[in-house]
Scaffold this active site. Structure first.
Site, PDB file in Angstrom:
ATOM      1  N   HIS A 265       9.201   0.234  -4.605  1.00  0.00           N
ATOM      2  CA  HIS A 265      10.094  -0.791  -5.598  1.00  0.00           C
ATOM      3  C   HIS A 265       9.624  -2.089  -5.138  1.00  0.00           C
ATOM      4  CE1 HIS A 265      13.481  -2.130  -7.803  1.00  0.00           C
ATOM      5  NE2 HIS A 265      13.382  -3.160  -6.900  1.00  0.00           N
ATOM      6  N   GLU A 266       9.622  -2.601  -3.897  1.00  0.00           N
ATOM      7  CA  GLU A 266       9.476  -4.099  -3.610  1.00  0.00           C
ATOM      8  C   GLU A 266       7.687  -4.179  -3.578  1.00  0.00           C
ATOM      9  OE1 GLU A 266      11.600  -5.732  -3.295  1.00  0.00           O
ATOM     10  OE2 GLU A 266      13.404  -4.372  -3.049  1.00  0.00           O
ATOM     11  N   HIS A 269       7.492  -5.643  -7.039  1.00  0.00           N
ATOM     12  CA  HIS A 269       7.750  -6.969  -7.073  1.00  0.00           C
ATOM     13  C   HIS A 269       6.301  -7.944  -6.417  1.00  0.00           C
ATOM     14  CE1 HIS A 269      11.546  -7.089  -8.587  1.00  0.00           C
ATOM     15  NE2 HIS A 269      12.070  -6.296  -7.533  1.00  0.00           N
ATOM     16  N   GLU A 295      11.589  -7.574 -12.692  1.00  0.00           N
ATOM     17  CA  GLU A 295      12.091  -5.924 -12.263  1.00  0.00           C
ATOM     18  C   GLU A 295      11.381  -4.894 -12.739  1.00  0.00           C
ATOM     19  OE1 GLU A 295      14.757  -3.496 -10.249  1.00  0.00           O
ATOM     20  OE2 GLU A 295      14.404  -5.706  -9.936  1.00  0.00           O
TER      21      GLU A 295
END
Length: 500
Positions: A265-266, A269, A295
């Site tokens: 997930h990170e 980003h 996001e």
């Protein structure tokens, strides 16, 4: 920029130089924030609060300087090329909001959020909302004052929401959240009534091995370690610039898929940040479009790549080697997409119930800001809503209203962008699959085509387009929740053998 500087007025160059200086200060402040959450000694907060407050004040003064207003006035009637016009539009939007907010309030908010971080950590460790409540009250008061300065006639929540998503209005966000509730609740109910028995990973998985596997996942996906790093933090996050985009994760020795999912997930980003144009660093064309788009990148990589069968065909041998397990790709796929009934923690939630977490927080924030909910009442209301929406009731504040870091940052209005971004991720994924053989490429460990597609259609544009314009450019359609709802029904209908 591609346009020759002689084609724009001198006021444009002056404006951009001032904006660049303010941006550099903001990015320095971001590094100080990262350090506070990851590496700073526990006793460093009093000095760090003053440091960050001072930088925020100087940055604010640069952006609201009278010269900035004069340059913007001069450029108002100028016939500018598209890129320069976009830059002026974005600086003007910031200027018009920031000039309404006193510098001393900006400094006070910055100091208050720095002071809040260790208070939140202590309250969370001690499972004690009462310790954190006065800090939340202080931040709410400051944010109400901030919103009133910007637009005294507007809903304060709408004003704060626009800080994170400037081009999707709050009414649209509310409609999307309502569509998600209407579409997901019956799907979740059907899953819980299903007889399907998905595989669950069981055992103890040491942190050092999880860290190594997280690093291996980043390398596999194409994270640029020359312009980033991996660390641990109480709440996973990513921050930085196209030259230095860092990620953090955290570990639970009973749940290795949690840290892996958080890391991916990170990574999403960070790969967006690393994909921004380096030659436009310090200008709006070198900055992300907003948190909905940001996001969308993290949720696309986490869910539409990291939770696919194709990814586990590729990655399960590495997982098994690191942890000494013998999972099959199908078992790993099922475990990564399990919809659990015991679902207390947002960052550990599955794709579906995740959005009920967001709706819960959104409703509480709105009531807090409106004065319809007292800070002392938050734990009870939180727990009631958790039981109503998710069928579970936290037995500690640490697992309930203290689990997220956002309120210590003063980030009221942030939460809806998580669901808005998830919706956009599905729309972008559908568009990318029109051009790419994505599952085959993921299975073969070929991630460059997806990186290139996202860079071409999203990252390289920075803030050249508004959010709705960027979505239209990237997908050929207006922003819609249709793709996410169709994807959710198809994927989980298949997993749980549902007739949907």
């Amino acid at each position: 920029m591609a346009t020759e500087q002689s084609s724009v007025p001198d006021a444009y160059d002056d404006l951009l130089e001032q904006y660049r200086r303010a941006t550099y200060l903001g990015d320095a402040n971001m590094v100080l924030s990262w350090d506070q959450e990851v590496m700073m000694p526990e006793g460093g907060t009093p000095a760090r609060s003053k440091q960050r407050g001072a930088i925020s004040a100087v940055q604010h003064d640069l952006l609201v300087d009278d010269d900035v207003g004069d340059w913007l006035d001069e450029l108002a009637g100028a016939d500018l090329p598209d890129d320069e016009s976009a830059v002026v539009r974005e600086i003007r939007r910031q200027y018009e909001r920031k000039t309404r907010v006193p510098t001393d309030l900006v400094e006070e908010i910055s100091e208050a959020t720095s002071d809040a971080h260790p208070v939140w950590q202590e309250a969370r460790e001690n499972d004690d909302w009462e310790t954190f409540a006065p800090t939340v009250e202080r931040l709410l008061d400051l944010k109400r004052e901030y919103a009133e300065h910007i637009d005294p006639d507007a809903d304060p929540y709408a004003v704060l929401f626009a800080d994170y998503e400037p081009y999707i209005d709050l009414e649209t966000a509310e409609r999307v959240l309502e569509r998600l509730r209407e579409g997901l609740v019956p799907l979740i109910d059907a899953i819980r009534e299903s007889d399907a028995d998905l595989y669950e990973v069981d055992g103890t998985f040491p942190e050092d091995r999880q860290l190594e596997l997280s690093r291996e996942a980043l390398e596999t996906l194409g994270y640029d370690f020359e312009h980033g790093r991996l660390d641990t933090a109480p709440h996973p996050f990513s921050s930085g610039t196209q030259f230095d985009a860092r990620v953090t994760t955290r570990f639970d020795e009973s749940d290795p898929l949690d840290s892996l999912g958080s890391t991916i997930h990170e990574f999403g980003h960070a790969t967006y940040t690393q994909g921004l144009r380096q030659d436009e660093y310090g200008t709006p064309l070198g900055e992300h479009r907003g948190l909905t788009v940001h996001e969308s990148q993290s949720r696309l990589w986490e869910n539409h790549v990291g939770r696919t069968r194709a990814f586990w065909d590729l990655f399960v041998p590495r997982f098994n080697e690191q942890h000494g397990t013998d999972l099959t790709p199908e078992q790993a796929y099922e475990a990564a997409n399990q919809v659990y009934e015991d679902n207390l923690i947002r960052v550990e939630a599955d794709e579906l119930t995740y959005h009920l977490h967001i709706i819960l927080r959104f409703e509480i924030e709105r009531d807090l800001l409106a004065g319809d909910l007292d800070v002392e009442e938050v734990p009870a209301v939180w727990n009631d809503k958790m039981e109503e929406y998710l069928g579970v009731r936290p037995d500690t504040d640490a697992n309930g209203c203290l689990q997220d870091i956002h309120w210590s940052h003063g980030s009221f209005g942030y939460f809806p962008t998580y669901s808005l971004g998830s919706v956009l991720a599905a729309q972008l994924d559908a568009a990318a699959r029109e051009d790419l053989s994505l599952d085959e490429q993921v299975r073969d460990g070929e991630f460059d085509p997806l990186h290139e597609w996202l860079t071409e259609n999203v990252h390289r544009h920075g803030q050249r387009y508004t959010t709705d314009e960027l979505v239209e450019e990237a997908t050929g359609e207006s922003y819609t929740a249709d793709y996410f709802l169709e994807y959710a029904k198809s994927k989980f209908g298949d997993l749980y053998d549902l007739d949907v």
